[in-house]
Design a protein around this motif. Structure first.
Motif: not given
Length: 162
Positions: A114-122, A124-142
Motif C-alpha cells: 500500500s505504501i509503495i502504491e502511494k496509499q499511505y493512510d492504508l 500505515i494502518s496495516l503496518l501498525l496493526q501488524a506491529g500490534m499483532d506481533a507485539s501480542a505474540i511476543a507478549l504471550g510468549i514472554m
C-alpha cells in the motif's frame, strides 16, 4: 459439530484441514530450523493448535486480531513449555516454529504494498496493526516463559530448603 464456518461471504473454513495444513507448515519450519526429528510431530501440533485458536477467535468469535494473536501465542507458548519437558528438549524447538502460522506476514506485506502504491493512510494502518499483532505474540510468549521460570525458581528453592 460444525466443521465448516462461513467467513467473508463465500469462503468456507474447514477446521480439520486448517489443522493439518498448519501442522505440516509448522513441521516444515521445524525442519528448516533443524529441530530434532523426534520433536517434529509435537512441533506441528503446537503450531496447529495455535493457528486454530487464532482462526476460531478471529473468525468465529470475531475478536480483534490483537486478542486472537495474544490467545494463540499463549497457547503456543504453554504447549511449547509442556512439549519441551515431555521430550527433554529446549522450549525454542517448539515455540519458534509454532508461532509461524500466526505471524502477521501478510499484513506486513499488504502494508508495504500500500505504501509503495502511494496509499499511505492504508499502508500505515496495516503496518501498525501488524506491529500490534506481533507485539501480542511476543507478549504471550514472554508471559508464559516468565510464568514457567517463576515456577522453576520456586521449585528449586523448595528443594533446597526441604
Amino acid at each position: 459439530m460444525v466443521l465448516r464456518k462461513k467467513v467473508a461471504g463465500m469462503v468456507l473454513l474447514n477446521y480439520p484441514e486448517a489443522f493439518i495444513f498448519a501442522m505440516l507448515s509448522t513441521m516444515a519450519f521445524g525442519i528448516i530450523f533443524q529441530a530434532p526429528r523426534r520433536s517434529l510431530p509435537l512441533c506441528g501440533a503446537v503450531g496447529a493448535v495455535g493457528w486454530l485458536v487464532y482462526i476460531y477467535l478471529r473468525n468465529g468469535a470475531e475478536l480483534d486480531s490483537f486478542y486472537a494473536n495474544l490467545a494463540a501465542a499463549l497457547a503456543v507458548a504453554l504447549l511449547s513449555e509442556l512439549a519441551a519437558r515431555a521430550v527433554k528438549a529446549p522450549v525454542t524447538v517448539f515455540v519458534i516454529p509454532g508461532i509461524f502460522p500466526i505471524v502477521p506476514g501478510l499484513a506486513m506485506y499488504n502494508g508495504m504494498t500500500s505504501i509503495i502504491e502511494k496509499q499511505y493512510d492504508l499502508g500505515i494502518s496495516l503496518l501498525l496493526q501488524a506491529g500490534m499483532d506481533a507485539s501480542a505474540i511476543a507478549l504471550g510468549i514472554m508471559f508464559i516463559g516468565s510464568l514457567f521460570r517463576v515456577i522453576k525458581i520456586k521449585q528449586e528453592r523448595s528443594h533446597k530448603h526441604g
